[in-house]
Design a protein around this motif. Structure first.
Motif, PDB file in Angstrom:
ATOM      1  N   LEU A  44       0.834  -1.206   0.000  1.00  0.00           N
ATOM      2  CA  LEU A  44       0.000   0.000   0.000  1.00  0.00           C
ATOM      3  C   LEU A  44       0.868   1.256   0.000  1.00  0.00           C
ATOM      4  CD1 LEU A  44      -2.798  -1.037   2.526  1.00  0.00           C
ATOM      5  CD2 LEU A  44      -3.031  -0.770   0.058  1.00  0.00           C
ATOM      6  N   MET A  45       1.973   1.216   0.729  1.00  0.00           N
ATOM      7  CA  MET A  45       2.906   2.349   0.723  1.00  0.00           C
ATOM      8  C   MET A  45       3.417   2.601  -0.690  1.00  0.00           C
ATOM      9  SD  MET A  45       4.979   1.311   4.189  1.00  0.00           S
ATOM     10  CE  MET A  45       6.419   2.317   3.777  1.00  0.00           C
ATOM     11  N   ARG A  46       3.723   1.505  -1.406  1.00  0.00           N
ATOM     12  CA  ARG A  46       4.249   1.648  -2.763  1.00  0.00           C
ATOM     13  C   ARG A  46       3.188   2.204  -3.708  1.00  0.00           C
ATOM     14  NH1 ARG A  46       4.138  -0.443  -7.556  1.00  0.00           N
ATOM     15  NH2 ARG A  46       2.556  -1.983  -6.970  1.00  0.00           N
ATOM     16  N   GLN A  47       1.966   1.646  -3.614  1.00  0.00           N
ATOM     17  CA  GLN A  47       0.917   2.064  -4.544  1.00  0.00           C
ATOM     18  C   GLN A  47       0.484   3.508  -4.332  1.00  0.00           C
ATOM     19  OE1 GLN A  47      -2.457  -0.544  -5.113  1.00  0.00           O
ATOM     20  NE2 GLN A  47      -1.226  -2.406  -4.812  1.00  0.00           N
ATOM     21  N   PHE A  48       0.403   3.931  -3.066  1.00  0.00           N
ATOM     22  CA  PHE A  48      -0.054   5.290  -2.778  1.00  0.00           C
ATOM     23  C   PHE A  48       1.083   6.307  -2.732  1.00  0.00           C
ATOM     24  CE2 PHE A  48      -3.676   2.916  -0.809  1.00  0.00           C
ATOM     25  CZ  PHE A  48      -4.684   3.434  -1.613  1.00  0.00           C
ATOM     26  N   GLY A  49       2.310   5.818  -2.642  1.00  0.00           N
ATOM     27  CA  GLY A  49       3.448   6.729  -2.579  1.00  0.00           C
ATOM     28  C   GLY A  49       3.513   7.507  -1.283  1.00  0.00           C
ATOM     29  N   VAL A  50       3.187   6.847  -0.172  1.00  0.00           N
ATOM     30  CA  VAL A  50       3.183   7.504   1.130  1.00  0.00           C
ATOM     31  C   VAL A  50       3.958   6.651   2.129  1.00  0.00           C
ATOM     32  CG1 VAL A  50       0.973   8.648   0.727  1.00  0.00           C
ATOM     33  CG2 VAL A  50       1.019   6.371   1.787  1.00  0.00           C
ATOM     34  N   GLY A  51       4.137   7.200   3.332  1.00  0.00           N
ATOM     35  CA  GLY A  51       4.854   6.486   4.375  1.00  0.00           C
ATOM     36  C   GLY A  51       3.969   5.533   5.155  1.00  0.00           C
ATOM     37  N   ARG A  52       4.594   4.725   6.016  1.00  0.00           N
ATOM     38  CA  ARG A  52       3.876   3.723   6.778  1.00  0.00           C
ATOM     39  C   ARG A  52       2.835   4.352   7.717  1.00  0.00           C
ATOM     40  NH1 ARG A  52       5.121  -1.484   7.571  1.00  0.00           N
ATOM     41  NH2 ARG A  52       7.214  -1.147   6.723  1.00  0.00           N
ATOM     42  N   SER A  53       3.191   5.467   8.345  1.00  0.00           N
ATOM     43  CA  SER A  53       2.264   6.083   9.306  1.00  0.00           C
ATOM     44  C   SER A  53       0.980   6.553   8.607  1.00  0.00           C
ATOM     45  CB  SER A  53       2.936   7.255  10.019  1.00  0.00           C
ATOM     46  OG  SER A  53       3.295   8.263   9.088  1.00  0.00           O
ATOM     47  N   ARG A  56      -1.138   3.447   7.900  1.00  0.00           N
ATOM     48  CA  ARG A  56      -1.739   2.936   9.125  1.00  0.00           C
ATOM     49  C   ARG A  56      -2.882   3.815   9.602  1.00  0.00           C
ATOM     50  NH1 ARG A  56       3.389   0.555  12.697  1.00  0.00           N
ATOM     51  NH2 ARG A  56       3.689  -1.301  11.380  1.00  0.00           N
ATOM     52  N   GLU A  57      -2.756   5.126   9.453  1.00  0.00           N
ATOM     53  CA  GLU A  57      -3.840   6.024   9.848  1.00  0.00           C
ATOM     54  C   GLU A  57      -5.062   5.799   8.958  1.00  0.00           C
ATOM     55  OE1 GLU A  57      -5.967   8.971  11.921  1.00  0.00           O
ATOM     56  OE2 GLU A  57      -4.231   7.726  12.401  1.00  0.00           O
ATOM     57  N   ALA A  58      -4.843   5.594   7.665  1.00  0.00           N
ATOM     58  CA  ALA A  58      -5.948   5.329   6.746  1.00  0.00           C
ATOM     59  C   ALA A  58      -6.652   4.025   7.116  1.00  0.00           C
ATOM     60  CB  ALA A  58      -5.446   5.269   5.303  1.00  0.00           C
ATOM     61  N   ARG A  60      -6.711   2.656  10.040  1.00  0.00           N
ATOM     62  CA  ARG A  60      -7.404   2.855  11.315  1.00  0.00           C
ATOM     63  C   ARG A  60      -8.772   3.476  11.074  1.00  0.00           C
ATOM     64  NH1 ARG A  60      -8.935   6.497  14.588  1.00  0.00           N
ATOM     65  NH2 ARG A  60      -8.117   8.167  13.284  1.00  0.00           N
ATOM     66  N   VAL A  61      -8.827   4.473  10.185  1.00  0.00           N
ATOM     67  CA  VAL A  61     -10.101   5.123   9.877  1.00  0.00           C
ATOM     68  C   VAL A  61     -11.052   4.148   9.198  1.00  0.00           C
ATOM     69  CG1 VAL A  61     -11.195   6.934   8.499  1.00  0.00           C
ATOM     70  CG2 VAL A  61      -9.078   7.427   9.741  1.00  0.00           C
ATOM     71  N   LEU A  62     -10.540   3.381   8.251  1.00  0.00           N
ATOM     72  CA  LEU A  62     -11.375   2.407   7.552  1.00  0.00           C
ATOM     73  C   LEU A  62     -11.957   1.376   8.519  1.00  0.00           C
ATOM     74  CD1 LEU A  62      -9.138   1.823   4.400  1.00  0.00           C
ATOM     75  CD2 LEU A  62     -11.405   2.881   4.409  1.00  0.00           C
ATOM     76  N   GLN A  63     -11.139   0.973   9.484  1.00  0.00           N
ATOM     77  CA  GLN A  63     -11.611  -0.017  10.455  1.00  0.00           C
ATOM     78  C   GLN A  63     -12.641   0.594  11.393  1.00  0.00           C
ATOM     79  OE1 GLN A  63      -8.618  -2.624  11.826  1.00  0.00           O
ATOM     80  NE2 GLN A  63      -9.711  -3.293  13.646  1.00  0.00           N
ATOM     81  N   SER A  64     -12.410   1.817  11.839  1.00  0.00           N
ATOM     82  CA  SER A  64     -13.365   2.469  12.737  1.00  0.00           C
ATOM     83  C   SER A  64     -14.695   2.748  12.036  1.00  0.00           C
ATOM     84  CB  SER A  64     -12.782   3.775  13.296  1.00  0.00           C
ATOM     85  OG  SER A  64     -12.640   4.740  12.268  1.00  0.00           O
ATOM     86  N   ASN A  65     -14.640   2.899  10.697  1.00  0.00           N
ATOM     87  CA  ASN A  65     -15.858   3.121   9.915  1.00  0.00           C
ATOM     88  C   ASN A  65     -16.562   1.821   9.561  1.00  0.00           C
ATOM     89  OD1 ASN A  65     -15.427   5.862   9.964  1.00  0.00           O
ATOM     90  ND2 ASN A  65     -14.587   5.986   7.900  1.00  0.00           N
ATOM     91  N   GLY A  66     -15.976   0.699   9.978  1.00  0.00           N
ATOM     92  CA  GLY A  66     -16.599  -0.586   9.707  1.00  0.00           C
ATOM     93  C   GLY A  66     -16.443  -1.068   8.288  1.00  0.00           C
ATOM     94  N   MET A  67     -15.434  -0.562   7.576  1.00  0.00           N
ATOM     95  CA  MET A  67     -15.239  -0.948   6.182  1.00  0.00           C
ATOM     96  C   MET A  67     -14.258  -2.102   6.030  1.00  0.00           C
ATOM     97  SD  MET A  67     -15.108   2.938   4.675  1.00  0.00           S
ATOM     98  CE  MET A  67     -15.023   2.495   2.940  1.00  0.00           C
ATOM     99  N   VAL A  68     -13.297  -2.189   6.933  1.00  0.00           N
ATOM    100  CA  VAL A  68     -12.337  -3.297   6.915  1.00  0.00           C
ATOM    101  C   VAL A  68     -12.132  -3.777   8.343  1.00  0.00           C
ATOM    102  CG1 VAL A  68     -11.135  -2.348   4.895  1.00  0.00           C
ATOM    103  CG2 VAL A  68     -10.245  -1.891   7.189  1.00  0.00           C
ATOM    104  N   ARG A  69     -11.578  -4.968   8.475  1.00  0.00           N
ATOM    105  CA  ARG A  69     -11.237  -5.460   9.806  1.00  0.00           C
ATOM    106  C   ARG A  69      -9.928  -6.228   9.736  1.00  0.00           C
ATOM    107  NH1 ARG A  69     -16.173  -9.064   9.732  1.00  0.00           N
ATOM    108  NH2 ARG A  69     -15.583 -10.875   8.480  1.00  0.00           N
ATOM    109  N   SER A  70      -9.180  -6.135  10.830  1.00  0.00           N
ATOM    110  CA  SER A  70      -7.929  -6.881  10.964  1.00  0.00           C
ATOM    111  C   SER A  70      -8.025  -7.758  12.191  1.00  0.00           C
ATOM    112  CB  SER A  70      -6.745  -5.920  11.091  1.00  0.00           C
ATOM    113  OG  SER A  70      -6.621  -5.100   9.949  1.00  0.00           O
TER     114      SER A  70
END
Length: 260
Positions: A44-53, A56-58, A60-70
């Motif tokens: 995901l870091m490679r595809q979006f061109g962003v850092g790990r943090s 991870r924040e994205a 976290r938001v997706l999980q809190s919104n009930g869209m994904v789960r880990s």
């Protein structure tokens, strides 16, 4: 002073918010579906061109919104979860709590949707006898839940209404009704402040649910719809003015020219 025009200043979008927006669009479009696994953090870091943090924040938001789960210890990527009406419950309850939607409006809408589902279930009882049999089992669950307390009863009550929706065969109506019923039910539970009132509510609810299943089983569409309207009005009338009760009754229970 210059005219500000029709637009307002914009705020920069944070990187993680842009990632969340892309995931939201991918889920809406069906590019990724419930049960799919997302790529690893590194990918995901490679595809979006962003850092790990940021990734991870994205997540976290997706999980809190009930869209994904880990799941802890699962080395596979986060799982995309199926849509749940739970995602819509909090916004509806928030609208009710801040007065943007009144309890009267909520109950009016519930009587429209839930009465329609009850009537539809009656028209389909002959083609889904197993579903009707399940409703009788759910009525027994209501009785068992009432003996254990309000929270157990409310859980059984939700299952009962889901059962009626399944027999009715209208998933779109069912989604709308589930959200509205949940908000109204929580309001009712919060505002019934004595065990006596709660016990009386559960007893009357069980009696009305039993009668509703009899109407559905017999294929009595109008009676099932009217029974549902009577029940909802009886449960919530204490929260309304006499004028509001009269309006609900005239619209749903004793309409002009009706036979109810």
């Amino acid at each position: 002073m210059s005219d500000p025009g029709p637009f307002s200043q914009v705020k920069p979008v944070r990187a993680y918010e842009a990632i969340v927006a892309q995931f939201d669009e991918a889920i809406r479009s069906g590019t990724i579906r419930p049960g799919d696994r997302l790529p690893s953090e590194r990918e995901l870091m490679r595809q979006f061109g962003v850092g790990r943090s940021t990734v991870r924040e994205a997540l976290r938001v997706l999980q809190s919104n009930g869209m994904v789960r880990s799941r802890p210890g699962d080395r596979r990527g986060p799982e995309v979860v199926a849509f749940s009406t739970e995602l819509l419950h909090r916004p509806m309850e928030a609208l009710l709590n801040v007065g943007q939607v009144t309890l009267y409006e909520l109950i009016f809408f519930r009587m429209v949707t839930e009465g329609s589902l009850a009537g539809l279930a009656a028209t389909r009882s002959g083609v889904d006898p197993d579903g009707v049999a399940q409703l009788w089992s759910l009525v027994q669950d209501l009785k068992d839940g009432a003996a254990r307390g309000m929270q157990h009863f409310l859980k059984a009550d939700s299952a009962f209404h889901e059962g009626v929706s399944r027999v009715a065969g209208s998933s779109f109506l069912a989604v709308q009704n589930d959200v509205v019923r949940n908000a109204a039910r929580n309001y009712l539970a919060t505002n019934m402040d004595t065990p006596v009132r709660r016990s009386d509510y559960m007893t009357r609810a069980i009696e009305s649910h039993e009668l509703l299943v009899r109407h559905i089983e017999a294929g009595e569409q109008h009676a099932a719809t009217l029974m549902n309207h009577h029940t909802i009005l009886a449960h919530y009338s204490v929260f309304f003015t006499d004028d509001e009760v009269a309006r609900l009754r005239s619209f749903f229970v004793d309409p002009p020219g009706g036979d109810g």
